[in-house]
Scaffold this motif. Sequence first.
Motif: not given
Length: 113
Positions: A24, A30, A32, A34, A39-41, A51, A53
């Motif tokens: 994280t 932002s 993030t 992963c 990855c979720t942002i 971000a 990633v």
Amino acid sequence: MRYRRLIALSVLAVLVPLGATACTAEGPGSKTECQVSGCTITFDRGVDAKASVLGMDAELVAVNGSTATLRVAGQEVSVPVGETQPADGTSVTVQEITTDTVVVRIATGLQGN
């Protein structure tokens, strides 16, 4: 005593790889999270949200209703909520748009969410 040690070692063997595959990070506007699959942002709206990633930069450019426009590795892509679009060898899925945030999933390859 021997069984306790065996159980402890088994639990450690399972948890160590999981810890190595997830991370994280927070950046300007932002947050993030992963994992190996992508990855979720969570982008904050109303700020210059960016971000980094998967070795590329991702930026929230605009939101128009239920569609988010993002710049991923220099390529601009517009994605409606719940849909996936390709961008520079990745798949970009907009999971949620609220008045405060936009949640995006970026995964390698062209798989869905």
